[in-house]
Design a protein around this motif. Structure first.
Motif, mmCIF file in Angstrom:
data_model
loop_
_atom_site.group_PDB
_atom_site.id
_atom_site.type_symbol
_atom_site.label_atom_id
_atom_site.label_comp_id
_atom_site.label_asym_id
_atom_site.label_seq_id
_atom_site.Cartn_x
_atom_site.Cartn_y
_atom_site.Cartn_z
ATOM 1 N N ASP A 86 0.854 -1.182 0.000
ATOM 2 C CA ASP A 86 0.000 0.000 0.000
ATOM 3 C C ASP A 86 0.894 1.237 0.000
ATOM 4 O O ASP A 86 1.518 1.536 1.010
ATOM 5 N N PRO A 87 0.987 1.917 -1.151
ATOM 6 C CA PRO A 87 0.234 1.687 -2.388
ATOM 7 C C PRO A 87 0.772 0.497 -3.181
ATOM 8 O O PRO A 87 1.912 0.083 -2.986
ATOM 9 N N GLU A 88 -0.079 -0.032 -4.059
ATOM 10 C CA GLU A 88 0.324 -1.150 -4.903
ATOM 11 C C GLU A 88 1.277 -0.682 -5.999
ATOM 12 O O GLU A 88 1.256 0.474 -6.414
ATOM 13 N N VAL A 89 2.093 -1.611 -6.467
ATOM 14 C CA VAL A 89 2.999 -1.351 -7.586
ATOM 15 C C VAL A 89 2.699 -2.394 -8.656
ATOM 16 O O VAL A 89 2.562 -3.579 -8.344
ATOM 17 N N MET A 122 -10.427 10.679 -3.383
ATOM 18 C CA MET A 122 -10.136 9.472 -2.610
ATOM 19 C C MET A 122 -9.065 9.725 -1.553
ATOM 20 O O MET A 122 -8.773 8.857 -0.735
ATOM 21 N N ASP A 123 -8.483 10.922 -1.604
ATOM 22 C CA ASP A 123 -7.363 11.261 -0.724
ATOM 23 C C ASP A 123 -6.215 10.279 -0.916
ATOM 24 O O ASP A 123 -5.543 9.884 0.032
ATOM 25 N N ARG A 124 -6.004 9.878 -2.188
ATOM 26 C CA ARG A 124 -4.907 8.979 -2.529
ATOM 27 C C ARG A 124 -4.159 9.548 -3.736
ATOM 28 O O ARG A 124 -4.200 9.005 -4.834
ATOM 29 N N THR A 125 -3.499 10.647 -3.495
ATOM 30 C CA THR A 125 -2.756 11.307 -4.571
ATOM 31 C C THR A 125 -1.315 10.809 -4.662
ATOM 32 O O THR A 125 -0.507 11.361 -5.408
ATOM 33 N N ASP A 126 -1.003 9.762 -3.891
ATOM 34 C CA ASP A 126 0.365 9.237 -3.858
ATOM 35 C C ASP A 126 0.601 8.201 -4.946
ATOM 36 O O ASP A 126 1.198 7.150 -4.710
ATOM 37 N N GLY A 127 0.136 8.486 -6.152
ATOM 38 C CA GLY A 127 0.282 7.528 -7.237
ATOM 39 C C GLY A 127 0.917 8.136 -8.469
ATOM 40 O O GLY A 127 1.055 9.364 -8.588
ATOM 41 N N MET A 128 1.303 7.273 -9.399
ATOM 42 C CA MET A 128 1.930 7.726 -10.631
ATOM 43 C C MET A 128 1.760 6.657 -11.706
ATOM 44 O O MET A 128 1.811 5.461 -11.415
ATOM 45 N N GLY A 142 5.779 -0.643 -22.712
ATOM 46 C CA GLY A 142 5.818 -0.917 -21.286
ATOM 47 C C GLY A 142 4.930 0.039 -20.512
ATOM 48 O O GLY A 142 4.743 1.189 -20.915
ATOM 49 N N VAL A 143 4.362 -0.452 -19.427
ATOM 50 C CA VAL A 143 3.499 0.358 -18.566
ATOM 51 C C VAL A 143 3.839 0.030 -17.115
ATOM 52 O O VAL A 143 4.068 -1.131 -16.772
ATOM 53 N N ALA A 144 3.887 1.055 -16.288
ATOM 54 C CA ALA A 144 4.117 0.836 -14.860
ATOM 55 C C ALA A 144 3.299 1.849 -14.081
ATOM 56 O O ALA A 144 3.010 2.944 -14.579
ATOM 57 N N MET A 145 2.911 1.483 -12.883
ATOM 58 C CA MET A 145 2.155 2.414 -12.056
ATOM 59 C C MET A 145 2.290 2.056 -10.589
ATOM 60 O O MET A 145 2.568 0.908 -10.231
ATOM 61 N N VAL A 146 2.120 3.063 -9.772
ATOM 62 C CA VAL A 146 2.095 2.865 -8.328
ATOM 63 C C VAL A 146 0.918 3.658 -7.796
ATOM 64 O O VAL A 146 0.663 4.782 -8.239
ATOM 65 N N GLN A 148 -3.057 3.221 -5.207
ATOM 66 C CA GLN A 148 -4.136 2.351 -4.754
ATOM 67 C C GLN A 148 -4.874 1.749 -5.954
ATOM 68 O O GLN A 148 -5.324 2.465 -6.843
ATOM 69 N N GLY A 149 -4.973 0.428 -5.992
ATOM 70 C CA GLY A 149 -5.672 -0.237 -7.085
ATOM 71 C C GLY A 149 -4.859 -0.393 -8.352
ATOM 72 O O GLY A 149 -5.406 -0.746 -9.400
ATOM 73 N N ALA A 150 -3.550 -0.165 -8.277
ATOM 74 C CA ALA A 150 -2.706 -0.292 -9.471
ATOM 75 C C ALA A 150 -2.802 -1.692 -10.068
ATOM 76 O O ALA A 150 -2.726 -1.867 -11.286
ATOM 77 N N GLY A 151 -2.987 -2.689 -9.216
ATOM 78 C CA GLY A 151 -3.102 -4.063 -9.693
ATOM 79 C C GLY A 151 -4.312 -4.283 -10.585
ATOM 80 O O GLY A 151 -4.303 -5.154 -11.458
ATOM 81 N N GLU A 152 -5.367 -3.506 -10.363
ATOM 82 C CA GLU A 152 -6.553 -3.593 -11.213
ATOM 83 C C GLU A 152 -6.335 -2.824 -12.514
ATOM 84 O O GLU A 152 -6.759 -3.254 -13.591
ATOM 85 N N LEU A 153 -5.672 -1.692 -12.416
ATOM 86 C CA LEU A 153 -5.496 -0.816 -13.570
ATOM 87 C C LEU A 153 -4.489 -1.343 -14.586
ATOM 88 O O LEU A 153 -4.542 -0.977 -15.762
ATOM 89 N N ILE A 154 -3.564 -2.202 -14.143
ATOM 90 C CA ILE A 154 -2.505 -2.652 -15.045
ATOM 91 C C ILE A 154 -3.049 -3.497 -16.191
ATOM 92 O O ILE A 154 -2.377 -3.673 -17.216
ATOM 93 N N ALA A 155 -4.268 -3.999 -16.058
ATOM 94 C CA ALA A 155 -4.857 -4.815 -17.130
ATOM 95 C C ALA A 155 -4.929 -4.033 -18.438
ATOM 96 O O ALA A 155 -4.652 -4.568 -19.515
ATOM 97 N N GLU A 156 -5.301 -2.756 -18.352
ATOM 98 C CA GLU A 156 -5.376 -1.941 -19.568
ATOM 99 C C GLU A 156 -3.997 -1.767 -20.187
ATOM 100 O O GLU A 156 -3.831 -1.827 -21.405
ATOM 101 N N GLY A 157 -2.995 -1.585 -19.334
ATOM 102 C CA GLY A 157 -1.634 -1.450 -19.830
ATOM 103 C C GLY A 157 -1.136 -2.727 -20.475
ATOM 104 O O GLY A 157 -0.462 -2.695 -21.509
ATOM 105 N N THR A 158 -1.482 -3.857 -19.878
ATOM 106 C CA THR A 158 -1.080 -5.149 -20.435
ATOM 107 C C THR A 158 -1.704 -5.358 -21.806
ATOM 108 O O THR A 158 -1.049 -5.814 -22.746
ATOM 109 N N LEU A 159 -2.973 -5.005 -21.932
ATOM 110 C CA LEU A 159 -3.663 -5.129 -23.219
ATOM 111 C C LEU A 159 -3.014 -4.228 -24.265
ATOM 112 O O LEU A 159 -2.835 -4.633 -25.421
#
Length: 203
Positions: A86-89, A122-128, A142-146, A148-159
């Motif tokens: 937390d946060p997810e990578v 969401m008070d979760r501005t600690d992402g990129m 390539g796609v990378a993110m850090v 909250q919920g990055a694990g869900e969002l990476i699906a779009e990057g993988t596609l």
């Protein structure tokens, strides 16, 4: 402390087969997950990195189809990885370090989640969100993110990597507002300095 993993192949009787192993002890397979023994297929951690459940599941499907006689091959362009902190990578495809080591002609674009309304509410501005884009083709490799919920969002990057999507493809895809997924679109727009949420003129 985590010190890594290694395949456990002893006690399976594989020494009585034609199965071959790599120097690190992984079972060697072809693109259909068939070993050097025509009667044995292998999937998952035992055949090598990345040691991930979803990679093993995908391999299992290919192996079953191959056994059934279908012309298939396990040749993914990207396999997503997620660190459940937390946060997810999360990341998929070529990483920034890999691109630099290989001397690839790429552009690296990073978009801070603090510039997205949904992250603020969401008070979760600690992402990129980060995109690795080929300069010549503008293809997303390539796609990378850090965040909250990055694990869900990476699906779009993988596609995007799997389908050889370009930054233009991503930028022109309308994303729901307000959502964290908008960071994918905004990061792609940064390729031309067109992001509406952050001022980053094209160099």
């Amino acid at each position: 402390m985590a010190i890594g993993r290694r395949p456990v192949t002893k006690g399976l009787g594989l020494e009585n087969t034609s199965v071959k192993f790599s120097e690190k002890g992984f079972v060697q397979v072809n693109s259909q997950l068939l070993t050097d023994d025509s009667n044995i297929y292998a999937i998952g951690d035992i055949v090598g990195n990345p040691m991930l459940a979803h990679k093993a599941s995908a391999e299992g499907k290919i192996a079953v189809e191959a056994i059934a006689g279908h012309k298939v091959a396990f040749e993914p362009a990207a396999i997503p990885s997620v660190v459940y902190t937390d946060p997810e990578v999360a990341w998929a495809g070529v990483t920034e370090n890999e691109a630099l080591k290989k001397g690839l002609n790429v552009e690296i674009h990073k978009f801070p989640w603090a510039a997205i309304g949904r992250a603020v509410t969401m008070d979760r501005t600690d992402g990129m969100t980060k995109l690795i884009v080929e300069k010549d083709t503008e293809r997303i490799i390539g796609v990378a993110m850090v965040g909250q919920g990055a694990g869900e969002l990476i699906a779009e990057g993988t596609l995007a990597v799997e389908m050889a999507a370009t930054a233009k493809d991503m930028a022109l895809t309308i994303h729901a507002h307000p959502t964290i997924s908008e960071t994918m679109m905004e990061t792609a727009e940064m390729v031309w300095g067109l992001s509406t949420s952050i001022y980053r003129p094209k160099k």
